[in-house]
Design a protein around this motif. Structure first.
Motif, PDB file in Angstrom:
ATOM      1  N   ARG A   1      -5.222  -3.021   0.129  1.00 51.75           N
ATOM      2  CA  ARG A   1      -5.597  -3.766  -1.079  1.00 51.75           C
ATOM      3  C   ARG A   1      -4.865  -5.106  -1.109  1.00 51.75           C
ATOM      4  NH1 ARG A   1      -3.197  -6.128  -4.706  1.00 51.75           N
ATOM      5  NH2 ARG A   1      -1.442  -4.741  -4.448  1.00 51.75           N
ATOM      6  N   ALA A   2      -3.563  -5.096  -0.758  1.00 50.60           N
ATOM      7  CA  ALA A   2      -2.787  -6.334  -0.701  1.00 50.60           C
ATOM      8  C   ALA A   2      -3.359  -7.271   0.368  1.00 50.60           C
ATOM      9  CB  ALA A   2      -1.318  -6.024  -0.428  1.00 50.60           C
ATOM     10  N   ALA A   3      -3.774  -6.715   1.498  1.00 53.62           N
ATOM     11  CA  ALA A   3      -4.353  -7.536   2.574  1.00 53.62           C
ATOM     12  C   ALA A   3      -5.658  -8.187   2.118  1.00 53.62           C
ATOM     13  CB  ALA A   3      -4.593  -6.681   3.817  1.00 53.62           C
ATOM     14  N   LEU A   4      -6.471  -7.472   1.382  1.00 54.93           N
ATOM     15  CA  LEU A   4      -7.719  -8.046   0.875  1.00 54.93           C
ATOM     16  C   LEU A   4      -7.435  -9.194  -0.094  1.00 54.93           C
ATOM     17  CD1 LEU A   4      -9.747  -4.751   0.365  1.00 54.93           C
ATOM     18  CD2 LEU A   4     -10.140  -6.513   2.117  1.00 54.93           C
ATOM     19  N   ASP A   5      -6.417  -9.020  -0.937  1.00 54.35           N
ATOM     20  CA  ASP A   5      -6.031 -10.101  -1.842  1.00 54.35           C
ATOM     21  C   ASP A   5      -5.535 -11.318  -1.058  1.00 54.35           C
ATOM     22  OD1 ASP A   5      -6.697  -8.548  -4.010  1.00 54.35           O
ATOM     23  OD2 ASP A   5      -4.621  -8.056  -4.559  1.00 54.35           O
ATOM     24  N   ALA A   6      -4.734 -11.085  -0.022  1.00 57.70           N
ATOM     25  CA  ALA A   6      -4.225 -12.184   0.797  1.00 57.70           C
ATOM     26  C   ALA A   6      -5.375 -12.915   1.485  1.00 57.70           C
ATOM     27  CB  ALA A   6      -3.228 -11.660   1.827  1.00 57.70           C
ATOM     28  N   LEU A   7      -6.338 -12.171   1.995  1.00 59.32           N
ATOM     29  CA  LEU A   7      -7.498 -12.793   2.657  1.00 59.32           C
ATOM     30  C   LEU A   7      -8.254 -13.713   1.711  1.00 59.32           C
ATOM     31  CD1 LEU A   7      -9.242 -10.048   4.824  1.00 59.32           C
ATOM     32  CD2 LEU A   7      -8.094 -12.120   5.614  1.00 59.32           C
ATOM     33  N   SER A   8      -8.398 -13.288   0.460  1.00 59.06           N
ATOM     34  CA  SER A   8      -9.173 -14.095  -0.487  1.00 59.06           C
ATOM     35  C   SER A   8      -8.512 -15.442  -0.748  1.00 59.06           C
ATOM     36  CB  SER A   8      -9.400 -13.332  -1.796  1.00 59.06           C
ATOM     37  OG  SER A   8      -8.183 -13.207  -2.503  1.00 59.06           O
ATOM     38  N   ASP A   9      -7.206 -15.550  -0.539  1.00 61.72           N
ATOM     39  CA  ASP A   9      -6.517 -16.837  -0.693  1.00 61.72           C
ATOM     40  C   ASP A   9      -6.636 -17.712   0.546  1.00 61.72           C
ATOM     41  OD1 ASP A   9      -5.740 -16.370  -3.266  1.00 61.72           O
ATOM     42  OD2 ASP A   9      -3.648 -15.882  -2.790  1.00 61.72           O
ATOM     43  N   LEU A  10      -7.065 -17.144   1.663  1.00 60.70           N
ATOM     44  CA  LEU A  10      -7.096 -17.883   2.928  1.00 60.70           C
ATOM     45  C   LEU A  10      -8.484 -18.364   3.335  1.00 60.70           C
ATOM     46  CD1 LEU A  10      -4.658 -15.597   4.927  1.00 60.70           C
ATOM     47  CD2 LEU A  10      -4.181 -17.885   4.016  1.00 60.70           C
ATOM     48  N   GLY A  11      -9.510 -17.809   2.738  1.00 60.62           N
ATOM     49  CA  GLY A  11     -10.851 -18.205   3.120  1.00 60.62           C
ATOM     50  C   GLY A  11     -11.860 -17.159   2.706  1.00 60.62           C
ATOM     51  N   ARG A  12     -13.071 -17.304   3.241  1.00 57.46           N
ATOM     52  CA  ARG A  12     -14.152 -16.385   2.884  1.00 57.46           C
ATOM     53  C   ARG A  12     -14.795 -15.823   4.140  1.00 57.46           C
ATOM     54  NH1 ARG A  12     -19.413 -15.506   1.410  1.00 57.46           N
ATOM     55  NH2 ARG A  12     -19.670 -14.452  -0.595  1.00 57.46           N
ATOM     56  N   PRO A  13     -14.294 -14.649   4.585  1.00 58.04           N
ATOM     57  CA  PRO A  13     -14.916 -14.017   5.758  1.00 58.04           C
ATOM     58  C   PRO A  13     -16.340 -13.581   5.438  1.00 58.04           C
ATOM     59  CG  PRO A  13     -12.898 -12.865   5.091  1.00 58.04           C
ATOM     60  CD  PRO A  13     -13.199 -13.883   4.049  1.00 58.04           C
ATOM     61  N   ARG A  14     -17.148 -13.474   6.493  1.00 62.50           N
ATOM     62  CA  ARG A  14     -18.503 -12.933   6.331  1.00 62.50           C
ATOM     63  C   ARG A  14     -18.435 -11.454   5.960  1.00 62.50           C
ATOM     64  NH1 ARG A  14     -21.692 -11.688  11.133  1.00 62.50           N
ATOM     65  NH2 ARG A  14     -20.342 -13.225  12.100  1.00 62.50           N
TER      66      ARG A  14
ATOM     67  N   THR B   1       3.197  -9.256   2.085  1.00 60.30           N
ATOM     68  CA  THR B   1       4.383  -8.987   1.268  1.00 60.30           C
ATOM     69  C   THR B   1       4.227  -9.459  -0.172  1.00 60.30           C
ATOM     70  OG1 THR B   1       5.777  -9.139   3.223  1.00 60.30           O
ATOM     71  CG2 THR B   1       6.875  -9.346   1.097  1.00 60.30           C
ATOM     72  N   MET B   2       3.837 -10.693  -0.370  1.00 61.69           N
ATOM     73  CA  MET B   2       3.780 -11.246  -1.729  1.00 61.69           C
ATOM     74  C   MET B   2       2.582 -10.745  -2.534  1.00 61.69           C
ATOM     75  SD  MET B   2       6.586 -12.714  -1.732  1.00 61.69           S
ATOM     76  CE  MET B   2       6.501 -13.324  -3.399  1.00 61.69           C
ATOM     77  N   TYR B   3       1.726  -9.963  -1.913  1.00 63.37           N
ATOM     78  CA  TYR B   3       0.559  -9.419  -2.593  1.00 63.37           C
ATOM     79  C   TYR B   3       0.728  -7.941  -2.938  1.00 63.37           C
ATOM     80  CZ  TYR B   3      -1.596 -13.752  -1.150  1.00 63.37           C
ATOM     81  OH  TYR B   3      -1.878 -15.085  -0.970  1.00 63.37           O
ATOM     82  N   ARG B   4       1.862  -7.371  -2.571  1.00 63.86           N
ATOM     83  CA  ARG B   4       2.098  -5.947  -2.805  1.00 63.86           C
ATOM     84  C   ARG B   4       2.327  -5.676  -4.287  1.00 63.86           C
ATOM     85  NH1 ARG B   4       2.841  -2.789   1.662  1.00 63.86           N
ATOM     86  NH2 ARG B   4       3.671  -1.246   0.233  1.00 63.86           N
ATOM     87  N   ASP B   5       1.926  -4.482  -4.746  1.00 64.75           N
ATOM     88  CA  ASP B   5       2.108  -4.141  -6.152  1.00 64.75           C
ATOM     89  C   ASP B   5       3.412  -3.382  -6.413  1.00 64.75           C
ATOM     90  OD1 ASP B   5       1.532  -1.660  -5.109  1.00 64.75           O
ATOM     91  OD2 ASP B   5      -0.295  -1.352  -6.263  1.00 64.75           O
ATOM     92  N   ASP B   6       4.267  -3.280  -5.391  1.00 63.95           N
ATOM     93  CA  ASP B   6       5.541  -2.583  -5.586  1.00 63.95           C
ATOM     94  C   ASP B   6       6.745  -3.519  -5.444  1.00 63.95           C
ATOM     95  OD1 ASP B   6       5.380  -3.018  -2.870  1.00 63.95           O
ATOM     96  OD2 ASP B   6       5.811  -0.950  -2.292  1.00 63.95           O
ATOM     97  N   LEU B   7       6.532  -4.826  -5.585  1.00 63.73           N
ATOM     98  CA  LEU B   7       7.632  -5.779  -5.435  1.00 63.73           C
ATOM     99  C   LEU B   7       8.702  -5.608  -6.506  1.00 63.73           C
ATOM    100  CD1 LEU B   7       5.933  -9.106  -4.314  1.00 63.73           C
ATOM    101  CD2 LEU B   7       7.519  -7.678  -3.021  1.00 63.73           C
ATOM    102  N   ARG B   8       8.299  -5.152  -7.696  1.00 63.07           N
ATOM    103  CA  ARG B   8       9.312  -4.923  -8.741  1.00 63.07           C
ATOM    104  C   ARG B   8      10.278  -3.817  -8.346  1.00 63.07           C
ATOM    105  NH1 ARG B   8       4.698  -5.677 -12.403  1.00 63.07           N
ATOM    106  NH2 ARG B   8       4.343  -3.492 -11.985  1.00 63.07           N
TER     107      ARG B   8
END
Length: 195
Positions: free
Chosen positions: A124-137, A81-88
């Protein structure tokens, strides 16, 4: 009632059923086998469902993997949710929990699971969220339905059903966990709507 009935007979208010429970079950079983083949087994896999319907789909995939390999694959959810580009444009959204297994996602092959892939913006939002949580292989994407209309260069690695649609049509995934039945429904554009 014949099992081979015409799906156009399955009309629901405002739509037509394209996939039913057995079709969804087969698609998830096929995706599970593809995941195992691509990963050379279940080791290191982590399934993260994108709420809302991606979460039960991830759990179902984990169950298929257990049935095939006899191994429990960790499963969780990833709220974007907080990574979406349509929150505005749509600022009021319910925040849903992000639940990761205790071992986290570092060095795992994370499989994002969602119901419908369209523009690619949710992923795209999910990929951004993942980058804040760790580093998958590695990160892979499994979707039940790919309907096209991409706005970003994102593609699914595993697809249950490719479903060409017009931009005006709506694809709805119904799951027993939230809707009381399993189905994929295509709704036509409203009269006088675009093509």
């Amino acid at each position: 009632m014949s099992a081979a009935r015409d799906r156009s007979d399955d009309a629901v208010p405002g739509g037509r059923v394209l996939l039913e429970g057995p079709d969804i079950h087969r698609a998830l079983t096929r995706i599970a086998h593809e995941l195992l083949e691509a990963n050379k087994g279940p080791a290191g896999l982590l399934l993260l469902g994108v709420p809302t319907r991606g979460v039960p789909l991830a759990r179902r995939l984990a169950q298929r993997l257990l049935e095939v390999e006899g191994t429990v694959v960790p499963t969780g959810s990833l709220d974007v949710t907080m990574y979406r580009d349509d929150l505005r444009r749509h600022p009021t959204r319910a925040l849903l929990p992000t639940e990761l297994p205790p071992e986290g996602l570092d060095d795992k092959v994370v499989v994002l699971v969602d119901d419908v892939l369209c523009s690619g913006r949710t992923i795209r939002a999910a990929l951004d969220a993942l980058s804040d949580l760790g580093r998958p292989r590695a990160v892979r994407l499994a979707v039940l339905v790919d309907r096209g209309h991409r706005e970003l260069p994102i593609r699914a690695d595993h697809v249950g059903k490719n479903l060409p649609t017009s931009a005006a049509e709506r694809v709805s995934v119904l799951l027993a966990e939230s809707d009381g039945r399993d189905a994929v429904v295509l709704s036509a554009p409203a009269a006088g709507g675009g093509a």
